[in-house]
Design a protein around this motif. Structure first.
Motif, PDB file in Angstrom:
ATOM      1  N   GLY A 188       0.835  -1.206   0.000  1.00  0.00           N
ATOM      2  CA  GLY A 188       0.000   0.000   0.000  1.00  0.00           C
ATOM      3  C   GLY A 188       0.864   1.248   0.000  1.00  0.00           C
ATOM      4  O   GLY A 188       1.554   1.517   0.998  1.00  0.00           O
ATOM      5  N   VAL A 189       0.811   1.997  -1.089  1.00  0.00           N
ATOM      6  CA  VAL A 189       1.606   3.229  -1.199  1.00  0.00           C
ATOM      7  C   VAL A 189       1.098   4.252  -0.180  1.00  0.00           C
ATOM      8  O   VAL A 189      -0.102   4.502  -0.081  1.00  0.00           O
ATOM      9  CB  VAL A 189       1.501   3.804  -2.625  1.00  0.00           C
ATOM     10  N   GLY A 190       2.031   4.826   0.575  1.00  0.00           N
ATOM     11  CA  GLY A 190       1.657   5.839   1.556  1.00  0.00           C
ATOM     12  C   GLY A 190       1.206   5.267   2.886  1.00  0.00           C
ATOM     13  O   GLY A 190       0.979   6.025   3.834  1.00  0.00           O
ATOM     14  N   ARG A 191       1.065   3.952   2.978  1.00  0.00           N
ATOM     15  CA  ARG A 191       0.699   3.313   4.247  1.00  0.00           C
ATOM     16  C   ARG A 191       1.964   3.070   5.064  1.00  0.00           C
ATOM     17  O   ARG A 191       2.966   2.609   4.519  1.00  0.00           O
ATOM     18  CB  ARG A 191       0.013   1.969   3.984  1.00  0.00           C
ATOM     19  N   LEU A 208       0.277  -8.875  -8.874  1.00  0.00           N
ATOM     20  CA  LEU A 208       0.506  -7.433  -8.787  1.00  0.00           C
ATOM     21  C   LEU A 208      -0.480  -6.677  -9.668  1.00  0.00           C
ATOM     22  O   LEU A 208      -1.021  -5.627  -9.269  1.00  0.00           O
ATOM     23  CB  LEU A 208       1.944  -7.125  -9.209  1.00  0.00           C
ATOM     24  N   LEU A 209      -0.746  -7.229 -10.859  1.00  0.00           N
ATOM     25  CA  LEU A 209      -1.711  -6.607 -11.767  1.00  0.00           C
ATOM     26  C   LEU A 209      -3.101  -6.567 -11.129  1.00  0.00           C
ATOM     27  O   LEU A 209      -3.812  -5.550 -11.204  1.00  0.00           O
ATOM     28  CB  LEU A 209      -1.754  -7.403 -13.075  1.00  0.00           C
ATOM     29  N   PHE A 221      -7.653  -3.864  -8.816  1.00  0.00           N
ATOM     30  CA  PHE A 221      -8.810  -4.060  -7.935  1.00  0.00           C
ATOM     31  C   PHE A 221      -8.570  -3.728  -6.462  1.00  0.00           C
ATOM     32  O   PHE A 221      -9.507  -3.725  -5.681  1.00  0.00           O
ATOM     33  CB  PHE A 221      -9.281  -5.518  -8.048  1.00  0.00           C
ATOM     34  N   ALA A 222      -7.321  -3.498  -6.061  1.00  0.00           N
ATOM     35  CA  ALA A 222      -7.047  -3.164  -4.659  1.00  0.00           C
ATOM     36  C   ALA A 222      -5.960  -2.104  -4.633  1.00  0.00           C
ATOM     37  O   ALA A 222      -4.824  -2.354  -4.238  1.00  0.00           O
ATOM     38  CB  ALA A 222      -6.608  -4.417  -3.899  1.00  0.00           C
ATOM     39  N   ARG A 223      -6.306  -0.901  -5.047  1.00  0.00           N
ATOM     40  CA  ARG A 223      -5.304   0.145  -5.244  1.00  0.00           C
ATOM     41  C   ARG A 223      -4.660   0.600  -3.936  1.00  0.00           C
ATOM     42  O   ARG A 223      -3.627   1.241  -3.957  1.00  0.00           O
ATOM     43  CB  ARG A 223      -5.937   1.333  -5.973  1.00  0.00           C
ATOM     44  N   GLY A 224      -5.263   0.270  -2.836  1.00  0.00           N
ATOM     45  CA  GLY A 224      -4.646   0.604  -1.549  1.00  0.00           C
ATOM     46  C   GLY A 224      -3.690  -0.462  -1.072  1.00  0.00           C
ATOM     47  O   GLY A 224      -3.166  -0.372   0.042  1.00  0.00           O
ATOM     48  N   GLY A 264      -4.387  -1.280   2.574  1.00  0.00           N
ATOM     49  CA  GLY A 264      -5.545  -0.467   2.204  1.00  0.00           C
ATOM     50  C   GLY A 264      -6.801  -1.296   2.070  1.00  0.00           C
ATOM     51  O   GLY A 264      -7.888  -0.867   2.471  1.00  0.00           O
ATOM     52  N   THR A 265      -6.684  -2.508   1.513  1.00  0.00           N
ATOM     53  CA  THR A 265      -7.852  -3.379   1.342  1.00  0.00           C
ATOM     54  C   THR A 265      -8.382  -3.855   2.690  1.00  0.00           C
ATOM     55  O   THR A 265      -9.596  -3.831   2.950  1.00  0.00           O
ATOM     56  CB  THR A 265      -7.472  -4.591   0.470  1.00  0.00           C
ATOM     57  N   LEU A 266      -7.469  -4.271   3.560  1.00  0.00           N
ATOM     58  CA  LEU A 266      -7.901  -4.785   4.862  1.00  0.00           C
ATOM     59  C   LEU A 266      -8.386  -3.675   5.790  1.00  0.00           C
ATOM     60  O   LEU A 266      -9.218  -3.910   6.667  1.00  0.00           O
ATOM     61  CB  LEU A 266      -6.747  -5.553   5.530  1.00  0.00           C
TER      62      LEU A 266
END
Length: 327
Positions: A268-271, A304-305, A310-313, A317-319
């Motif tokens: 997650g970018v920024g997490r 990764l794709l 489908f889970a950009r976070g 971010g998804t969880l």
């Protein structure tokens, strides 16, 4: 307590518990895997400062990772060869002390990032990506043509460097060192994101023109963040070289830059704990998929794709649900 904070705590405890359980069961290989996770997560934390906080998509962070590795090799190799690091104009010996090597890696990484960032930040977008990639490849080819430190074959350090009061040859004790450094970097990253500097960096990422109108120079703020990011990544490189007792030009290659970025995107970018989750998932997939097929990177690419689409976070971010990193 926020859901993401609970996830972060669980992840930190799980990363600590796995090697402790492996020690009890006599599985040193698992401890080495956990150590790799901690070190690669540290490299991801470094990139996340530039990418997640500053919005700087760097494909040259392997340069700093490799600089940290070579800082370890250059300082430690004279000691194992009973030679001086420098004989003129002053006599200077090498060292096997981890704290001294870490400090050298931090300073070297920061200075290199300062020089590369000073030129790269005069561009933006795809040009910034390409110029950071170019700098990384320049250092990669320089390392290949550097016979004094092994050239293409790399440099072996036969005995792991020392840390006061600990036996670094013991896998669990070396893991604890890497884990402590990772936790320190995470605390530093969290404090940095919450500081006035972190707020200025976010503002520079979101709207440079309005930031400049407030009297804050976006270029200077981003350059400082890029230097900090390079220093943290170089520290990870020094630890990685110590883990393998080997440093080679591959640490500076674009593939390494891509892998560090994959850790951040997966988690997650920024997490804050995005690089930790990403590095852990990457090592697990490498170990699991690698045992199924030699083309395991193809399956990793598909995963990764799927995350990007489908889970950009990322995993965190998804969880964490609807909570977003850039609020």
């Amino acid at each position: 307590m926020r859901r993401e904070t609970l996830l972060n705590t669980a992840l930190a405890l799980a990363l600590l518990a796995v090697p402790l359980a492996a020690q009890a069961m006599g599985e040193p290989f698992v401890i080495t895997l956990a150590t790799r996770v901690a070190i690669l997560a540290l490299a991801g934390v470094g990139l996340n400062i530039a990418l997640g906080l500053g919005g700087m998509v760097s494909l040259g962070h392997a340069a700093f990772f490799g600089i940290g590795g070579y800082a370890m090799g250059i300082l430690a190799s004279p000691v194992q060869n009973y030679e001086l690091l420098m004989a003129w104009p002053v006599e200077l010996a090498g060292t096997k002390s981890m704290p001294v090597i870490w400090l050298t890696a931090l300073v070297s990484g920061a200075l290199a990032a300062l020089a590369i960032g000073a030129l790269s930040l005069r561009t933006s977008g795809v040009y910034f990506i390409m110029i950071t990639l170019a700098f990384g490849q320049m250092l990669y080819y320089f390392a290949i043509s550097w016979p004094a430190y092994g050239g293409e074959d790399g440099l072996s350090i036969y005995v792991r460097n020392g840390f006061p009061g600990l036996n670094t040859l013991d896998p669990l004790q070396f893991f604890m060192i890497c884990y402590a450094v990772l936790v320190g970097a995470l605390v530093f990253s969290a404090r940095l994101a919450g500081s006035r500097f972190g707020l200025a960096l976010r503002a520079a990422r979101q709207n440079p023109d309005r930031t400049a109108a407030l009297g804050i120079r976006p270029y200077s703020v981003k350059l400082a963040a890029f230097a900090i990011s390079g220093a943290v990544t170089a520290l990870a490189g020094a630890l990685f070289a110590d883990l393998n007792r080997f440093v080679s030009p591959s640490m500076l290659s674009w593939e390494t830059s891509g892998e560090i970025m994959v850790f951040v995107i997966l988690g997650g970018v920024g997490r804050l704990f995005g690089p930790v989750a990403g590095a852990a998932l990457f090592i697990l997939l490498e170990h699991w998929l690698g045992g199924i097929s030699e083309y395991w990177k193809l399956f990793l690419g598909l995963i990764l794709l799927g995350i990007v689409l489908f889970a950009r976070g990322g995993v965190i971010g998804t969880l964490a649900g609807r909570e977003v990193a850039h609020d």
